[in-house]
Design a protein around this motif. Structure first.
Motif, PDB file in Angstrom:
ATOM      1  N   LEU A   8       0.787  -1.248  -0.127  1.00 26.42           N
ATOM      2  CA  LEU A   8      -0.109   0.007  -0.085  1.00 26.42           C
ATOM      3  C   LEU A   8       0.899   1.226  -0.015  1.00 26.42           C
ATOM      4  O   LEU A   8       1.897   1.237   0.638  1.00 26.42           O
ATOM      5  CB  LEU A   8      -0.944  -0.038   1.363  1.00 26.42           C
ATOM      6  CG  LEU A   8      -2.144  -0.936   1.464  1.00 26.42           C
ATOM      7  CD1 LEU A   8      -1.404  -2.452   2.150  1.00 26.42           C
ATOM      8  CD2 LEU A   8      -3.152  -0.640   2.205  1.00 26.42           C
ATOM      9  N   ASP A   9       0.537   2.082  -0.727  1.00 30.53           N
ATOM     10  CA  ASP A   9       1.317   3.595  -0.789  1.00 30.53           C
ATOM     11  C   ASP A   9       0.505   4.640  -0.827  1.00 30.53           C
ATOM     12  O   ASP A   9      -1.040   4.444  -1.216  1.00 30.53           O
ATOM     13  CB  ASP A   9       2.285   3.504  -2.132  1.00 30.53           C
ATOM     14  CG  ASP A   9       3.361   4.263  -1.888  1.00 30.53           C
ATOM     15  OD1 ASP A   9       3.257   5.514  -1.779  1.00 30.53           O
ATOM     16  OD2 ASP A   9       4.644   3.778  -1.700  1.00 30.53           O
ATOM     17  N   MET A  38      -3.554   4.117  -2.184  1.00 31.73           N
ATOM     18  CA  MET A  38      -4.427   4.753  -1.096  1.00 31.73           C
ATOM     19  C   MET A  38      -4.731   6.275  -1.269  1.00 31.73           C
ATOM     20  O   MET A  38      -5.560   6.940  -0.673  1.00 31.73           O
ATOM     21  CB  MET A  38      -4.193   4.510   0.173  1.00 31.73           C
ATOM     22  CG  MET A  38      -4.008   2.885   0.613  1.00 31.73           C
ATOM     23  SD  MET A  38      -5.194   1.925   0.023  1.00 31.73           S
ATOM     24  CE  MET A  38      -6.399   2.286   1.036  1.00 31.73           C
ATOM     25  N   GLY A  39      -3.812   6.853  -2.215  1.00 25.63           N
ATOM     26  CA  GLY A  39      -4.029   8.419  -2.508  1.00 25.63           C
ATOM     27  C   GLY A  39      -3.294   9.125  -1.117  1.00 25.63           C
ATOM     28  O   GLY A  39      -2.776   8.357  -0.316  1.00 25.63           O
ATOM     29  N   ILE A  40      -3.425  10.359  -0.905  1.00 27.14           N
ATOM     30  CA  ILE A  40      -3.005  11.086   0.197  1.00 27.14           C
ATOM     31  C   ILE A  40      -3.716  10.994   1.218  1.00 27.14           C
ATOM     32  O   ILE A  40      -4.429  11.866   1.783  1.00 27.14           O
ATOM     33  CB  ILE A  40      -2.737  12.639  -0.408  1.00 27.14           C
ATOM     34  CG1 ILE A  40      -1.763  12.775  -1.475  1.00 27.14           C
ATOM     35  CG2 ILE A  40      -1.785  13.495   0.784  1.00 27.14           C
ATOM     36  CD1 ILE A  40      -1.676  14.144  -2.241  1.00 27.14           C
ATOM     37  N   ALA A  48      -4.381  -1.501   6.033  1.00 20.39           N
ATOM     38  CA  ALA A  48      -3.390  -2.280   6.009  1.00 20.39           C
ATOM     39  C   ALA A  48      -3.575  -3.263   7.540  1.00 20.39           C
ATOM     40  O   ALA A  48      -3.438  -4.725   7.241  1.00 20.39           O
ATOM     41  CB  ALA A  48      -1.951  -1.704   6.177  1.00 20.39           C
ATOM     42  N   ALA A  49      -4.138  -2.741   8.561  1.00 18.38           N
ATOM     43  CA  ALA A  49      -4.605  -3.355   9.685  1.00 18.38           C
ATOM     44  C   ALA A  49      -5.615  -4.331   9.364  1.00 18.38           C
ATOM     45  O   ALA A  49      -5.467  -5.625   9.950  1.00 18.38           O
ATOM     46  CB  ALA A  49      -4.770  -2.582  10.728  1.00 18.38           C
ATOM     47  N   PRO A  78       0.725  -7.061   4.916  1.00 23.54           N
ATOM     48  CA  PRO A  78       0.996  -5.597   4.272  1.00 23.54           C
ATOM     49  C   PRO A  78       2.022  -4.865   4.335  1.00 23.54           C
ATOM     50  O   PRO A  78       2.556  -4.739   5.524  1.00 23.54           O
ATOM     51  CB  PRO A  78      -0.475  -4.848   4.603  1.00 23.54           C
ATOM     52  CG  PRO A  78      -0.586  -5.593   5.949  1.00 23.54           C
ATOM     53  CD  PRO A  78      -0.223  -6.941   5.953  1.00 23.54           C
ATOM     54  N   PHE A  79       2.584  -4.353   3.252  1.00 22.32           N
ATOM     55  CA  PHE A  79       3.583  -3.528   3.527  1.00 22.32           C
ATOM     56  C   PHE A  79       3.156  -2.004   3.116  1.00 22.32           C
ATOM     57  O   PHE A  79       2.753  -1.932   2.048  1.00 22.32           O
ATOM     58  CB  PHE A  79       4.970  -3.758   2.605  1.00 22.32           C
ATOM     59  CG  PHE A  79       5.856  -4.825   3.199  1.00 22.32           C
ATOM     60  CD1 PHE A  79       6.949  -4.435   3.443  1.00 22.32           C
ATOM     61  CD2 PHE A  79       5.548  -6.056   3.129  1.00 22.32           C
ATOM     62  CE1 PHE A  79       7.954  -5.463   4.277  1.00 22.32           C
ATOM     63  CE2 PHE A  79       6.485  -7.146   3.675  1.00 22.32           C
ATOM     64  CZ  PHE A  79       7.471  -6.788   4.185  1.00 22.32           C
TER      65      PHE A  79
END
Length: 310
Positions: A25-26, A49-51, A60-61, A70-71
């Motif tokens: 995820l970023d 995930m956008g800003i 992620a949790a 998840p990273f």
């Protein structure tokens, strides 16, 4: 010379091919954090995930709760800052198996200035219960650290940099969470270092040898849990410790080592790092010199601590 963030991108993509449970995820920074390498190979397991860093950590949790690994990546200033509450409440408190890999840590972010130069993130993450904190020295150690983080069950924070740094460890270096590495032997004093300062300490130790000063170099890739054994051994055998980090001396590596020595082995000590101030704008190499994060400063501190030692 390779940036630790580049090594992360390579390692994450390799792990993605080995384990389908790994997802990334970023927060709209995949080109900079290098999770874009993973995204190209595994688009169905990558989530931009956008800003919205807080939402990213919460998501992620949730993914971790159903067996995914998840990273989560963004810049250190946003990971440790904007998403702090979610990291504490949704990741660390329930011991969720989430890996937070933050890039662009420290003053080597450069021209972006003090607002984007995170010099507090290690201290912030170290204070959270259940959190493991890792700061690799180079690309090879980063690859090993990412593999170790993936195998570890629980929350992990990995701090990486923007710029290319010298390679300290050999190819295939096996990273062990909670274990330090003695890179140079010495008897007069010990440099206890982390991140990019480890390479500078090795240079300093080599130059000091010509002056008749025997400096040991101990690298701590894991700040929490701290390798107490290797630090205490160095303190007892050399009688002087100089910590070095691209981070505030408040609560980071220097703080962790000072806490340990203060309780178990009071030792002559000096902390090299950012001294209770924010970063500033400038070229990364100029900023390292400005803040005294180089071999020359370490040599000066070594001479001074030897004098104090008597």
């Amino acid at each position: 010379m390779i940036a630790t963030r580049d090594a992360y991108g390579e390692a994450l993509a390799e792990l993605g091919a080995e384990n389908e449970s790994i997802v990334a995820l970023d927060a709209d920074l995949s080109g900079s954090t290098k999770t874009g390498v993973f995204a190209k190979r595994f688009p169905n397991r990558f989530f931009n995930m956008g800003i919205a860093e807080a939402n990213m950590v919460g998501t992620a949790a949730g993914l971790a709760s159903v067996g995914k690994i998840p990273f989560v990546s963004t810049f250190a200033i946003f990971a440790a800052g904007r998403a702090w509450e979610q990291i504490r409440q949704s990741v660390a408190y329930p011991k969720a198996n989430v890996k937070i890999v933050a890039t662009h840590g420290g003053v080597t972010v450069g021209e972006d200035g003090g607002s984007h130069q995170s010099v507090e993130d290690v201290a912030i993450m170290r204070a959270i219960p259940n959190m493991t904190v890792i700061v690799p020295a180079d690309g090879e150690e980063t690859k090993g650290a990412i593999r170790a983080a993936a195998a570890y069950k629980g929350p992990v924070y990995v701090r990486l940099g923007r710029n290319k740094v010298p390679t300290v460890f050999p190819a295939g270096h096996e990273f062990k969470i909670g274990k330090g590495n003695q890179l140079v032997d010495g008897s007069d004093l010990t440099f206890v270092t982390t991140g990019l300062m480890t390479a500078q300490a090795v240079i300093a130790a080599e130059k000091l040898q010509a002056e008749g000063i025997s400096a040991r170099v101990v690298h701590l890739g894991t700040i929490k849990p701290l390798d107490k054994e290797i630090v205490l051994k160095a303190a007892r055998e050399t009688g002087a410790i100089i910590t070095a980090e691209e981070h505030s001396v408040v609560g980071g590596l220097g703080g962790a080592v000072a806490e340990l020595l203060g309780e178990e082995c009071p030792t002559l000590m000096k902390r090299v790092g950012i001294h209770d101030r924010f970063g500033t704008s400038g070229k990364s190499d100029e900023l390292l010199k400005y803040f005294g994060l180089n071999a020359e400063t370490l040599m000066e501190e070594a001479r001074e601590i030897i004098t104090r030692k008597g």
